[in-house]
Write a protein that holds these residues in place. Structure first.
Motif, mmCIF file in Angstrom:
data_model
loop_
_atom_site.group_PDB
_atom_site.id
_atom_site.type_symbol
_atom_site.label_atom_id
_atom_site.label_comp_id
_atom_site.label_asym_id
_atom_site.label_seq_id
_atom_site.Cartn_x
_atom_site.Cartn_y
_atom_site.Cartn_z
ATOM 1 N N SER A 3 37.431 93.071 186.603
ATOM 2 C CA SER A 3 37.516 93.911 187.924
ATOM 3 C C SER A 3 36.401 94.419 188.285
ATOM 4 C CB SER A 3 38.351 94.937 187.411
ATOM 5 O OG SER A 3 38.643 96.234 188.267
ATOM 6 N N ALA A 4 35.150 94.640 187.410
ATOM 7 C CA ALA A 4 33.776 95.154 187.968
ATOM 8 C C ALA A 4 33.151 94.128 188.795
ATOM 9 C CB ALA A 4 33.341 95.555 186.735
ATOM 10 N N GLN A 5 33.125 92.873 188.359
ATOM 11 C CA GLN A 5 32.767 91.800 189.040
ATOM 12 C C GLN A 5 33.436 91.669 190.347
ATOM 13 O OE1 GLN A 5 33.613 89.067 185.921
ATOM 14 N NE2 GLN A 5 31.417 88.779 185.556
ATOM 15 N N PHE A 6 34.510 91.720 190.583
ATOM 16 C CA PHE A 6 35.490 91.358 191.712
ATOM 17 C C PHE A 6 35.096 92.766 192.549
ATOM 18 C CE2 PHE A 6 39.019 92.366 194.513
ATOM 19 C CZ PHE A 6 39.516 91.150 195.128
ATOM 20 N N HIS A 7 35.151 93.831 192.112
ATOM 21 C CA HIS A 7 34.755 94.956 193.068
ATOM 22 C C HIS A 7 33.186 94.739 193.517
ATOM 23 C CE1 HIS A 7 37.657 98.110 192.092
ATOM 24 N NE2 HIS A 7 38.197 97.014 191.923
ATOM 25 N N ALA A 8 32.374 94.254 192.691
ATOM 26 C CA ALA A 8 31.003 94.061 193.280
ATOM 27 C C ALA A 8 30.898 92.972 194.033
ATOM 28 C CB ALA A 8 30.132 93.746 191.849
ATOM 29 N N ALA A 9 31.632 91.980 194.149
ATOM 30 C CA ALA A 9 32.005 90.769 195.002
ATOM 31 C C ALA A 9 32.158 91.256 196.226
ATOM 32 C CB ALA A 9 32.438 89.669 194.288
ATOM 33 N N VAL A 10 33.384 92.237 196.128
ATOM 34 C CA VAL A 10 33.723 92.699 197.474
ATOM 35 C C VAL A 10 32.716 93.695 198.186
ATOM 36 C CG1 VAL A 10 35.393 94.441 198.393
ATOM 37 C CG2 VAL A 10 36.168 92.842 196.759
ATOM 38 N N TYR A 11 31.983 94.450 197.518
ATOM 39 C CA TYR A 11 31.011 95.289 198.149
ATOM 40 C C TYR A 11 29.902 94.564 198.948
ATOM 41 C CZ TYR A 11 33.486 98.815 195.432
ATOM 42 O OH TYR A 11 34.409 99.502 194.545
ATOM 43 N N LEU A 31 36.932 84.691 201.013
ATOM 44 C CA LEU A 31 35.964 84.383 200.918
ATOM 45 C C LEU A 31 35.435 84.337 199.425
ATOM 46 C CD1 LEU A 31 34.400 86.269 203.865
ATOM 47 C CD2 LEU A 31 34.338 83.899 203.565
ATOM 48 N N LEU A 32 36.038 85.172 198.581
ATOM 49 C CA LEU A 32 35.776 85.121 197.323
ATOM 50 C C LEU A 32 36.433 84.049 196.516
ATOM 51 C CD1 LEU A 32 36.084 88.944 196.809
ATOM 52 C CD2 LEU A 32 33.904 87.766 196.867
ATOM 53 N N GLY A 33 37.032 83.460 197.154
ATOM 54 C CA GLY A 33 37.801 82.357 196.445
ATOM 55 C C GLY A 33 39.191 82.866 195.762
ATOM 56 N N MET A 34 39.446 83.987 196.066
ATOM 57 C CA MET A 34 40.795 84.373 195.552
ATOM 58 C C MET A 34 41.857 84.910 196.570
ATOM 59 S SD MET A 34 38.902 86.688 192.247
ATOM 60 C CE MET A 34 40.597 87.035 191.459
ATOM 61 N N PRO A 35 42.444 84.164 197.350
ATOM 62 C CA PRO A 35 43.034 84.329 198.810
ATOM 63 C C PRO A 35 44.415 85.300 198.463
ATOM 64 C CG PRO A 35 43.404 82.049 198.102
ATOM 65 C CD PRO A 35 42.314 82.687 197.300
ATOM 66 N N ARG A 36 44.754 85.245 197.139
ATOM 67 C CA ARG A 36 46.006 85.809 196.953
ATOM 68 C C ARG A 36 45.657 87.414 196.445
ATOM 69 N NH1 ARG A 36 50.543 83.076 197.150
ATOM 70 N NH2 ARG A 36 51.491 84.372 195.172
ATOM 71 N N ASP A 117 27.103 84.306 201.475
ATOM 72 C CA ASP A 117 26.978 84.719 200.008
ATOM 73 C C ASP A 117 27.766 85.828 199.492
ATOM 74 O OD1 ASP A 117 25.758 85.199 197.458
ATOM 75 O OD2 ASP A 117 24.210 86.527 198.419
ATOM 76 N N THR A 118 28.724 85.168 198.456
ATOM 77 C CA THR A 118 29.698 86.203 197.788
ATOM 78 C C THR A 118 29.098 86.817 196.515
ATOM 79 O OG1 THR A 118 30.811 84.461 196.684
ATOM 80 C CG2 THR A 118 31.609 84.924 198.761
ATOM 81 N N GLY A 119 28.119 86.220 195.939
ATOM 82 C CA GLY A 119 27.672 86.724 194.743
ATOM 83 C C GLY A 119 28.798 86.140 193.644
ATOM 84 N N VAL A 120 29.539 85.343 193.915
ATOM 85 C CA VAL A 120 30.587 84.629 192.987
ATOM 86 C C VAL A 120 30.655 82.948 193.222
ATOM 87 C CG1 VAL A 120 32.983 84.220 192.633
ATOM 88 C CG2 VAL A 120 32.426 86.564 193.530
ATOM 89 N N GLU A 121 30.606 82.522 192.053
ATOM 90 C CA GLU A 121 30.568 81.138 191.694
ATOM 91 C C GLU A 121 32.042 80.564 191.822
ATOM 92 O OE1 GLU A 121 28.188 79.003 188.934
ATOM 93 O OE2 GLU A 121 26.752 80.681 188.686
#
Length: 147
Positions: A3-11, A31-36, A117-121
């Motif tokens: 959850s913390a990583q997801f929030h950081a990527a959203v920001y 964009l984060l690779g989590m379309p749902r 750049d999403t900060g997510v691989e």
């Protein structure tokens, strides 16, 4: 991704939305690779502190229909969002039902996945690697935004 990583990527992505542009909760999720996970994007933006530095322009994220969510009776979030957008020069119109709308053809920012750049691989399928405990059955609907 927890959850913390997801929030950081959203920001991280929200900070890249150019002034005088908007995008949707669902597009950030894509964009984060989590379309749902569009509703999770709304949840992440709900917790943004106004004091965070650098600032996160939460108000540049709206529903995929171009609508600003009401956030419920007695709340002022939609009006605050309208004011922030108008201060940047984005025209916000009032629809037939009193809903607040932004013309996505004019103000939309929808870069292709992999170009921001999403900060997510992402894995080879273009999706974020998600722990099984993080996977949900979100329907991808952008109708429940919060801020």
């Amino acid at each position: 991704m927890d959850s913390a990583q997801f929030h950081a990527a959203v920001y991280h992505v929200a900070r890249q939305i150019p002034p005088q542009h908007v995008t949707s909760y669902g597009h950030i999720a894509k964009l984060l690779g989590m379309p749902r996970h569009s509703r999770h994007v709304g949840q992440a933006l709900k917790f943004v502190s106004p004091d965070v530095q650098p600032p996160i322009p939460w108000y540049r994220v709206i529903a995929s229909s171009g609508m600003i969510s009401s956030r419920g009776p007695g709340t002022t979030g939609a009006d605050r969002q309208r004011q922030e957008l108008e201060a940047e020069g984005i025209e916000v119109n009032v629809g037939r039902m009193g809903d607040l709308r932004v013309d996505l053809r004019r103000y939309g920012w929808f870069p292709a996945p992999g170009t921001v750049d999403t900060g997510v691989e992402l894995n080879e399928d273009g999706e974020a690697d998600v722990d099984a405990s993080e996977a949900t059955s979100e329907d991808g609907d952008d109708s429940e935004e919060e801020t």
